[in-house]
Design an enzyme around this catalytic site. Structure first.
Site, PDB file in Angstrom:
ATOM      1  N   SER A 140       0.841  -1.195   0.000  1.00 21.99           N
ATOM      2  CA  SER A 140       0.000   0.000   0.000  1.00 21.99           C
ATOM      3  C   SER A 140       0.873   1.241   0.000  1.00 21.99           C
ATOM      4  CB  SER A 140      -0.894   0.005   1.253  1.00 21.99           C
ATOM      5  OG  SER A 140      -1.501   1.271   1.450  1.00 21.99           O
ATOM      6  N   TYR A 153      -1.741  -1.054  10.004  1.00 20.92           N
ATOM      7  CA  TYR A 153      -1.912  -1.427   8.604  1.00 20.92           C
ATOM      8  C   TYR A 153      -0.678  -1.061   7.792  1.00 20.92           C
ATOM      9  CZ  TYR A 153      -3.903  -1.442   3.878  1.00 20.92           C
ATOM     10  OH  TYR A 153      -4.138  -1.661   2.534  1.00 20.92           O
ATOM     11  N   LYS A 157       1.959  -3.565   5.787  1.00 22.57           N
ATOM     12  CA  LYS A 157       2.139  -3.470   4.340  1.00 22.57           C
ATOM     13  C   LYS A 157       3.583  -3.137   3.971  1.00 22.57           C
ATOM     14  CE  LYS A 157      -1.894  -4.628   2.922  1.00 22.57           C
ATOM     15  NZ  LYS A 157      -2.050  -5.859   2.100  1.00 22.57           N
TER      16      LYS A 157
END
Length: 245
Positions: A140, A153, A157
């Site tokens: 991401s 998150y 990633k």
């Protein structure tokens, strides 16, 4: 100009196939002629995929190594090989760092990073023995840019990048490829359920938000022989900023 892909006689594993990019990828691979192994923790979403002989589904929590191992070995008995794998599963919860508890942090790592590791660990022997195969995992833009409330998150990633680059070096002698895709802003449940209304409005006014179906051509390309010499890369889909006329 249009690009077309022929995946007839090939087997593609799609993890996270119940919704979003994973669902769109599963449908696109079926349309291209592949046998699709669709995996997700969401049983209802898997059941809603159009039934056909070339679609096999299993409900699996990829954070459980035994479940991943059992699922892939079950499928290999049935289909004998796995030519491509698209690993889209992820979770994202927006919580400030000093408000994130141990369980929430660990769940992000377990699903977004460790789950991908478990899948790769099972796929490696299969594709090494075949001396062919292509894998795409998802990173991401937040891995390098960050976002307030998205530390767990973003960190998971970022870990995908290191995992993929190391994996590419291990797989290179066997003719197997692996890349990471940073898909940009896409209208998936992971993004829509985590972003605030203000954030969504801002993106819609500026960059816009892609549909999952707009991501699949890039994925099919990376799986295909057209990308035979692409491995160990982070491929970024960058949306063109909207401008008023």
């Amino acid at each position: 100009m249009k690009a077309s892909f022929d995946f007839a006689s090939h087997v593609v594993l799609v993890v996270g196939a119940a919704s979003g990019i994973g669902r769109a990828t599963a449908l696109s691979c079926l349309q291209a002629g592949a046998t699709v192994l669709a995996m997700d923790i969401n049983a209802t979403g898997l059941e809603s995929l159009p039934p056909q002989a070339r679609l096999l589904t299993q409900v699996v929590d990829i954070s459980q190594s035994d479940a991943v191992r059992a699922a892939l070995r079950h499928w290999l008995v049935r289909v004998g090989r796995i030519d491509g794998a698209v690993l889209t599963s992820a979770i994202q919860r927006r919580t400030l760092i000093d408000e994130t508890d141990d369980a929430e942090w660990q769940r992000h790592m377990d699903v977004n990073l460790t789950g991908v590791f478990y899948l790769l660990r099972e796929l490696f022997p299969v594709m090494k023995a075949q001396r062919s195969g292509s894998i795409v995992a998802f990173t991401s833009g937040l891995a390098s840019n960050g976002w307030a409330g998205a530390a767990a998150y973003a960190a998971s990633k970022a870990g995908i990048v290191g995992l993929v680059k190391s994996a590419a070096l291990e797989l290179r002698p066997y003719g197997v490829r692996i890349n990471a895709l940073s898909p940009g802003l896409v209208a998936t449940p992971v993004f829509l359920d985590s972003a605030s209304s203000t954030e969504l409005e801002m993106y819609e006014r500026s960059l816009g938000v892609s549909t999952p179906e707009e991501v699949t051509p890039t994925l099919l390309y990376l799986l295909s022989d057209a990308a035979a010499f692409i491995s160990g890369n982070v491929v970024e889909r960058r949306l063109i900023p909207r401008t008023s006329v």
